[in-house]
Design a protein around this motif. Structure first.
Motif, PDB file in Angstrom:
ATOM      1  N   LEU A 205       0.837  -1.201   0.000  1.00 55.70           N
ATOM      2  CA  LEU A 205       0.000   0.000   0.000  1.00 55.70           C
ATOM      3  C   LEU A 205       0.867   1.245   0.000  1.00 55.70           C
ATOM      4  O   LEU A 205       1.666   1.466   0.918  1.00 55.70           O
ATOM      5  CB  LEU A 205      -0.916   0.007   1.235  1.00 55.70           C
ATOM      6  N   GLY A 206       0.701   2.077  -1.033  1.00 54.88           N
ATOM      7  CA  GLY A 206       1.331   3.385  -1.061  1.00 54.88           C
ATOM      8  C   GLY A 206       0.368   4.438  -0.559  1.00 54.88           C
ATOM      9  O   GLY A 206      -0.847   4.308  -0.713  1.00 54.88           O
ATOM     10  N   THR A 207       0.902   5.504   0.047  1.00 59.40           N
ATOM     11  CA  THR A 207       0.054   6.532   0.656  1.00 59.40           C
ATOM     12  C   THR A 207       0.524   7.932   0.272  1.00 59.40           C
ATOM     13  O   THR A 207       1.544   8.104  -0.395  1.00 59.40           O
ATOM     14  CB  THR A 207       0.068   6.411   2.197  1.00 59.40           C
ATOM     15  N   SER A 208      -0.236   8.919   0.751  1.00 57.44           N
ATOM     16  CA  SER A 208       0.108  10.319   0.497  1.00 57.44           C
ATOM     17  C   SER A 208       1.218  10.807   1.419  1.00 57.44           C
ATOM     18  O   SER A 208       1.747  11.900   1.221  1.00 57.44           O
ATOM     19  CB  SER A 208      -1.133  11.193   0.690  1.00 57.44           C
ATOM     20  N   CYS A 209       1.575  10.012   2.424  1.00 55.12           N
ATOM     21  CA  CYS A 209       2.644  10.378   3.345  1.00 55.12           C
ATOM     22  C   CYS A 209       3.919   9.594   3.042  1.00 55.12           C
ATOM     23  O   CYS A 209       4.025   8.967   1.995  1.00 55.12           O
ATOM     24  CB  CYS A 209       2.184  10.151   4.790  1.00 55.12           C
ATOM     25  N   GLU A 210       4.856   9.604   3.980  1.00 56.59           N
ATOM     26  CA  GLU A 210       6.172   9.014   3.729  1.00 56.59           C
ATOM     27  C   GLU A 210       6.236   7.551   4.143  1.00 56.59           C
ATOM     28  O   GLU A 210       7.278   7.076   4.596  1.00 56.59           O
ATOM     29  CB  GLU A 210       7.251   9.803   4.489  1.00 56.59           C
ATOM     30  N   THR A 211       5.143   6.811   3.974  1.00 53.54           N
ATOM     31  CA  THR A 211       5.121   5.423   4.430  1.00 53.54           C
ATOM     32  C   THR A 211       4.582   4.489   3.353  1.00 53.54           C
ATOM     33  O   THR A 211       3.567   4.778   2.718  1.00 53.54           O
ATOM     34  CB  THR A 211       4.250   5.272   5.698  1.00 53.54           C
ATOM     35  N   LEU A 212       5.290   3.373   3.175  1.00 54.97           N
ATOM     36  CA  LEU A 212       4.855   2.269   2.328  1.00 54.97           C
ATOM     37  C   LEU A 212       4.568   1.090   3.248  1.00 54.97           C
ATOM     38  O   LEU A 212       5.417   0.698   4.046  1.00 54.97           O
ATOM     39  CB  LEU A 212       5.951   1.913   1.324  1.00 54.97           C
ATOM     40  N   TYR A 213       3.347   0.535   3.169  1.00 50.96           N
ATOM     41  CA  TYR A 213       2.927  -0.543   4.064  1.00 50.96           C
ATOM     42  C   TYR A 213       2.925  -1.878   3.328  1.00 50.96           C
ATOM     43  O   TYR A 213       2.587  -1.946   2.141  1.00 50.96           O
ATOM     44  CB  TYR A 213       1.515  -0.292   4.591  1.00 50.96           C
ATOM     45  N   ILE A 214       3.261  -2.938   4.066  1.00 56.30           N
ATOM     46  CA  ILE A 214       3.144  -4.303   3.554  1.00 56.30           C
ATOM     47  C   ILE A 214       2.239  -5.077   4.505  1.00 56.30           C
ATOM     48  O   ILE A 214       2.486  -5.129   5.720  1.00 56.30           O
ATOM     49  CB  ILE A 214       4.519  -5.002   3.429  1.00 56.30           C
TER      50      ILE A 214
END
Length: 307
Positions: A205-214
């Motif tokens: 999951l990519g987001t509008s902030c500085e975090t990529l989630y798995i």
């Protein structure tokens, strides 16, 4: 340690302006993949990567093309989705054989897996269709969530079976089986794009902030989060030839490559002067090329980690 990033092998200048979507298709069964781009002005370009030129261009839509796909069982067939307009299936002669009005006013893109297509509808609904032998669409289900979750931001079909992942403006992430929510979780920032590694059973999951989630793709258990230097991802792509790396890109004009196993950053590619809107790995000798299309009307081609 991340390796020194390579230079692009070639840069294509799109005559139709800012690049908003990329896909590949085969002109014949078992043939080489051909690169296709969609533009902000609604044009589609077919590219010859032997001479690095656009072979064909046609005005597919009156507005910006949000997404492109191709039907693997029908060589030469392309699907285009225009923002706030329609979805069209094109045959190998660039003739529209099917057209569907799309009433989604947001930024969500379609997703395609074999002959199943998920299409954003209205504010936060998803229509699931089968693409039949005559290249027309038969709706099989509709996914609808509470209006309080905000606009639909991303869809990902999770391969065999009927599971689908959706992400919403509020940060809500859902796994559906047909029209039933099986699992739900939430992140603090607005989702922007989804990716799926079927062999590792992971949802990215990519987001509008500085975090990529798995996440675990079965139950949405968070497995890892990756801190990025700059906020805002537009797109991600997995290299299907070996499933070893994936790429992300977005607002900061940079392309980041990650190990699909460890999720460690491998390198950062820099070329574009404006946001990168689309990524695709092109199959070919070795593991092929990575193509990136940007708002600067450029398509960069990269030969990365093929040895």
């Amino acid at each position: 340690m991340a390796q020194t990033p390579p230079d692009p092998t070639h840069i294509l200048h799109n005559p139709s302006g800012p690049v908003t979507a990329l896909t590949t298709f085969r002109t014949k069964a078992g043939g080489e993949e051909t690169l296709v781009s969609g533009s902000n002005n609604g044009a589609i370009n077919i590219w010859n990567l032997n001479v690095y030129r656009s072979l064909k261009t046609w005005q597919a839509h009156s507005g910006s093309i949000a997404w492109l796909g191709a039907l693997d069982d029908r060589p030469g067939y392309i699907i285009s989705q225009a923002r706030h307009e329609s979805l069209i299936i094109w045959n190998e002669k660039e003739i529209a054989v099917y057209r569907l009005l799309v009433d989604h006013e947001g930024f969500c893109k379609c997703d395609l897996w074999t002959n199943i297509i998920a299409i954003p509808a209205e504010k936060n609904s998803v229509h699931i269709f089968d693409i039949n032998e005559t290249s027309s669409l038969e709706r099989t289900s509709t996914l609808k969530i509470d209006d309080g979750e905000g606009a639909l931001m991303a869809i990902k079909l999770l391969g065999q079976g009927s599971k689908i992942a959706t992400a919403y403006e509020s940060g809500c992430i859902c796994i559906w089986n047909e029209n039933i929510v099986l699992h739900r979780t939430r992140v603090k920032s607005m989702p922007t794009c989804l990716g799926h590694h079927a062999h590792r059973n992971e949802l990215l999951l990519g987001t509008s902030c500085e975090t990529l989630y798995i996440f675990n793709a079965d139950n949405l258990t968070e497995l890892k989060s990756i801190a990025l230097t700059n906020p805002g991802l537009n797109v991600m792509a997995l290299r299907l030839s070996d499933l070893r790396i994936y790429a992300t890109a977005g607002w900061d004009k940079r392309i980041r490559l990650f190990s699909a196993r460890s999720h460690k950053k491998l390198c950062v590619l820099q070329l574009h002067d404006e946001a990168v809107n689309s990524l695709i790995f092109i199959a070919g000798p070795g593991s092929g090329l990575l193509a990136a299309g940007g708002s600067d009307a450029l398509i960069s081609l990269w030969d990365v980690y093929n040895s």
